[in-house]
Structure formats: C-alpha cells, structure tokens
Design a protein around this motif. Sequence first.
Motif, short mmCIF file in Angstrom:
data_model
loop_
_atom_site.label_atom_id
_atom_site.label_comp_id
_atom_site.label_asym_id
_atom_site.label_seq_id
_atom_site.Cartn_x
_atom_site.Cartn_y
_atom_site.Cartn_z
N HIS A 11 0.85 -1.19 0.00
CA HIS A 11 0.00 0.00 0.00
C HIS A 11 0.89 1.24 0.00
CE1 HIS A 11 -3.54 -2.31 2.13
NE2 HIS A 11 -3.02 -2.98 1.11
N ILE A 12 0.45 2.31 -0.67
CA ILE A 12 1.29 3.51 -0.77
C ILE A 12 0.48 4.76 -0.45
CG2 ILE A 12 0.90 3.74 -3.27
CD1 ILE A 12 3.92 4.60 -3.40
N PHE A 13 1.02 5.61 0.43
CA PHE A 13 0.31 6.82 0.87
C PHE A 13 0.40 7.91 -0.20
CE2 PHE A 13 1.50 4.78 4.94
CZ PHE A 13 0.20 4.55 5.40
N TYR A 14 -0.76 8.55 -0.43
CA TYR A 14 -0.91 9.48 -1.56
C TYR A 14 -1.62 10.75 -1.11
CZ TYR A 14 -2.21 11.16 -6.23
OH TYR A 14 -2.37 11.91 -7.37
N ALA A 57 2.80 -1.19 -6.45
CA ALA A 57 1.87 -1.05 -5.32
C ALA A 57 0.44 -1.25 -5.83
CB ALA A 57 2.01 0.32 -4.68
N GLY A 58 -0.32 -2.10 -5.15
CA GLY A 58 -1.66 -2.42 -5.61
C GLY A 58 -2.75 -1.58 -4.98
N VAL A 59 -2.41 -0.87 -3.88
CA VAL A 59 -3.42 -0.08 -3.17
C VAL A 59 -2.87 1.33 -2.91
CG1 VAL A 59 -4.87 0.11 -1.11
CG2 VAL A 59 -4.36 -2.15 -2.08
N LEU A 60 -3.56 2.32 -3.45
CA LEU A 60 -3.26 3.72 -3.19
C LEU A 60 -4.02 4.13 -1.94
CD1 LEU A 60 -3.54 6.56 -5.86
CD2 LEU A 60 -4.66 6.76 -3.65
N VAL A 61 -3.32 4.66 -0.93
CA VAL A 61 -3.97 5.06 0.32
C VAL A 61 -4.10 6.58 0.32
CG1 VAL A 61 -3.93 4.93 2.83
CG2 VAL A 61 -2.95 3.07 1.48
N VAL A 84 2.75 -4.27 3.67
CA VAL A 84 3.76 -3.24 3.88
C VAL A 84 3.22 -1.94 3.28
CG1 VAL A 84 6.06 -2.42 3.24
CG2 VAL A 84 5.72 -4.80 3.90
N THR A 85 3.39 -0.82 4.00
CA THR A 85 2.99 0.47 3.46
C THR A 85 4.23 1.28 3.09
OG1 THR A 85 2.76 1.25 5.75
CG2 THR A 85 0.74 0.70 4.57
N ILE A 86 4.10 2.06 2.01
CA ILE A 86 5.18 2.90 1.52
C ILE A 86 4.86 4.35 1.87
CG2 ILE A 86 6.55 3.62 -0.48
CD1 ILE A 86 6.72 0.60 0.16
N THR A 87 5.75 4.99 2.61
CA THR A 87 5.65 6.41 2.94
C THR A 87 6.75 7.14 2.17
OG1 THR A 87 4.93 5.83 5.19
CG2 THR A 87 5.64 8.10 4.81
N SER A 88 6.43 7.70 1.03
CA SER A 88 5.12 7.92 0.45
C SER A 88 5.28 7.99 -1.06
CB SER A 88 4.56 9.25 0.96
OG SER A 88 5.40 10.32 0.49
N PHE A 89 4.15 8.15 -1.76
CA PHE A 89 4.28 8.45 -3.18
C PHE A 89 4.65 9.91 -3.39
CE2 PHE A 89 2.71 10.04 -7.24
CZ PHE A 89 3.46 9.25 -8.09
#
Length: 452
Positions: free
Chosen positions: A93-96, A170-174, A394-399
């Motif tokens: 997941h990636i924060f947007y 990343a499959g989910v944009l947060v 896993v979350t990615i901080t950030s896009f």
Amino acid sequence: MARLRRKACIALFLFTLFIFGTMMGLRTLKPTDGFSDLAPGLELLPMIGGKMDRRSASRDATASPGQARPAGINTKTVLSNSGPEGIIFYDVHIFYYTWYGNPHLDGKYIHWDHILVPHWDPKIASSYPRGRHMPPEDIGSSFYPELSPYSSRDPDVLESHMEQIGASAAGVLVLSWYPPGLADDNGEPAEDLVPAVLDAAYRHNLKVKGISTFSVAFHIQPYRGRNDQSVHDNIKYIIDRYGDHGAFYKFTTSTGKSLPLFYIYDSYLTPPESWSEFLTPTGSHSVRGSAYDSIFIALIVEERHKHDILAAGFDGMYTYFASNGFSFGSSHQNWKAIKAFCDGNNLLFIPSVGPGYIDTSIRPWNNHNMRNRVNGRYYETALQAALNVRPEIVTITSFNEWHEGTQIERAVPKKTVTRVYLDYQPHGPDHYLELTRRWAEQFNKEKEQWLM
C-alpha cells in the motif's frame, strides 16, 4: 626513507578521511535508539475477548492468513495488460496526497508555498528563518518534481501518478482524506477530488472476471473536532458515497466478508475508551456487524500505544514515519516485538517504509531527524527490515509527500539562483519506483517461502 614515511603518512591520512566520509554518509542506516522530539503536526475473526477476527482467511493451502486483496480475487497478484512489469501486489500500500495546487488550475499555489514552521521554543525559533516559499523556483521541498509544482486537480497529473504507482507495483493507493470543507492548516479542502482519483485508478485497471485490479483505500487525517462519533460519520459518508466504485478497496476476512480498510492517522489523539464505543461490538455506536463494518488500522507512535490500540478495538496498527529512530513505532529494531504483540492479540502489523526523510525545507530546525537516502540504500535497508518480521502488508511512505522528502514520485535535478535541490542522481527519476517494484516482488517471493 623519509620520502617513504611521508608517502605512508599521506596514504594513511587519505584512507582515514575516506573511512570518515563513508561512515558519515551511512550514519542514517542504523540511527540511534530512542524517541526523538516530535515536530509540530506529527504529535508528533473467532471471538477473542468479544472482538471479531479481522484476519483474512487462507485462499488455499498456500495463501497467507490476513493477506490483503480485493474481494473476489483469489490470487495474490494480478497481471495488467503491459506484460510482466505490470504485475501489482495488494499487500503493498502507498500513501498518496491530493493537497497540491497551482495558479493555472487553483488560482494560486497550494502547499508548494508552505510556510517555514517555527520551532515551539521561542529561543530556538529565533535562530531560524521565517516566512513562506515562493514557487515555482522556490518550493516547500528539498527535491523538485518532474511534473513541476503541479495541481492535484490536473487530469494529466493524475494519469501520470497512476502510471507511476502502477510502475512501482503497489496495488493499493492510500488516499489522504479530510471531510468535505476541511483541510490541513496549510491547504484547501480537496474532498471533491476523491471521485477523480477513484476514476483515474479505475481507468488503469485491467478487468479480471469483472473485478478491478487497482484499488484506493482511505487515510483519515486529524481535523478540528475529530472524535469517535465524527469518524463514525466519516466512515458512513465514505462507504455510502464511494463504496460501490470499482476502484474502492476491500479486504477479505476469514469469514469471507469483503470489508473496507481505513488507516486512522494520529489515532492516539482520541482516548481508547472513546474509540471502543465505535470499534467494539458492545460500543454505544458500534459499526461491528453493520453495513459499515470495516478494518480499522491505528497509528503506533509510542510503545504504550499498542495496548491502547488493542483496548480501543482497532484491527491492527501501522507505523507511517519514514525516519528510522524517530519514534518507537518507526524504529526498525522494535518491529519484531510489535509484530509478536500483534500476533498474540489477533491484530495486523503493517510496517511503513520510506526512501529517506528530510523536512528542513519547512522545519529548518529538524535536521536531527533527517535520514539520507544514500542512493537507495536507506530504502532497501528499511524494506529488508520490514520483510524480516514477515508482515502481511507493507505500506510505503510515500508516493508524493514532498515536504518531508519521503516521495518516490519522479524527481529531477534543479538549480536556481538561491537553491540547489536534491535529486536521485546518479540514478534516473524512476529509481525509487523501480526499487519499490523490485522489493514488492521480493516480498511476495519470500511470502511463498514462509508458507512452505
């Protein structure tokens, strides 16, 4: 003989200088332990104790319990129509953020002209500059975007962002979210952009058995007056308004239910006894078992928060911050213990990783929390630390959180009369998108090994 000694001394000096420089460059890979001062704005299931199991069921003998994936899809990854490089992963997941604006579409710059936030101690504040940035040459970031200081309302920007996120695997944009009419202290309301983000994500989907493959989840931000009841109302609003959209992300539970998933930023600002009225089955305005039941993920900052999160009725916890050592939750060395606590209490642990951290363009006094990217090695160290605890997501901080220098969005070299921006050289603008894809693939390969 004297000449040989002189040459030896020079060689020893140069070697010592090289070692010192290398150590300084790598100092951020393993920062010191402990909890640094938080900057302003960062203040910083079977029934178990009456709480329903939110963990995802195994799809078959090789599926991971709790693995995130859209409802109805029975595979870990989904192929896009662009070949092998188009594989995406629902456990990444990636924060947007959609808080950016420029004069062309918004009548003024928004967020790119961020103020220089003063330190809370007047004595320290007096040593640093005040004012605000003046785009387009001077922006509130240490890096410069390839798309220039853009507007989040620009359809072409949204298309580019979806393409880049797809490239990252990343499959989910947060999506960072505020209720209608509300915004952060330096922004403007942007809730009306949600349909455009969902539609842009949907356009980038390949349909697989009628199910969209690229999804959007929501990151509920703190706002004035936020409490358990207002968040309850927010969840109803989001689900009623967007829940049927083809790009709306849902998580499959062990009972086969497809439930939305929400990240709650700064959740610790509301007491656990208040959250429990909303998040436990016996709460006065509980959503459990209702049409608005969801997976709720709280932010862990301090160690004590893990107990509060459990008592509040949350389904899991995430760490958000990309600065290793900044908080208990964001310190890699603590993830094993946090994961063990979550496993023991039927909670999801979702570590957050980032490519680096530098917010001195807006908090010039916060240099001690900077984490050098070291050409991608800091990011890879963080990703490996996350994989070491075998998380389900896993979350990615950030896009695109440009102010804090955590973005993986394309950046370019930029030099003005007054500033020299950081960049990704010697690598290209896609470097961190490519690293994310490589590690997303590694993550899923390792998952297969864990389950054997």
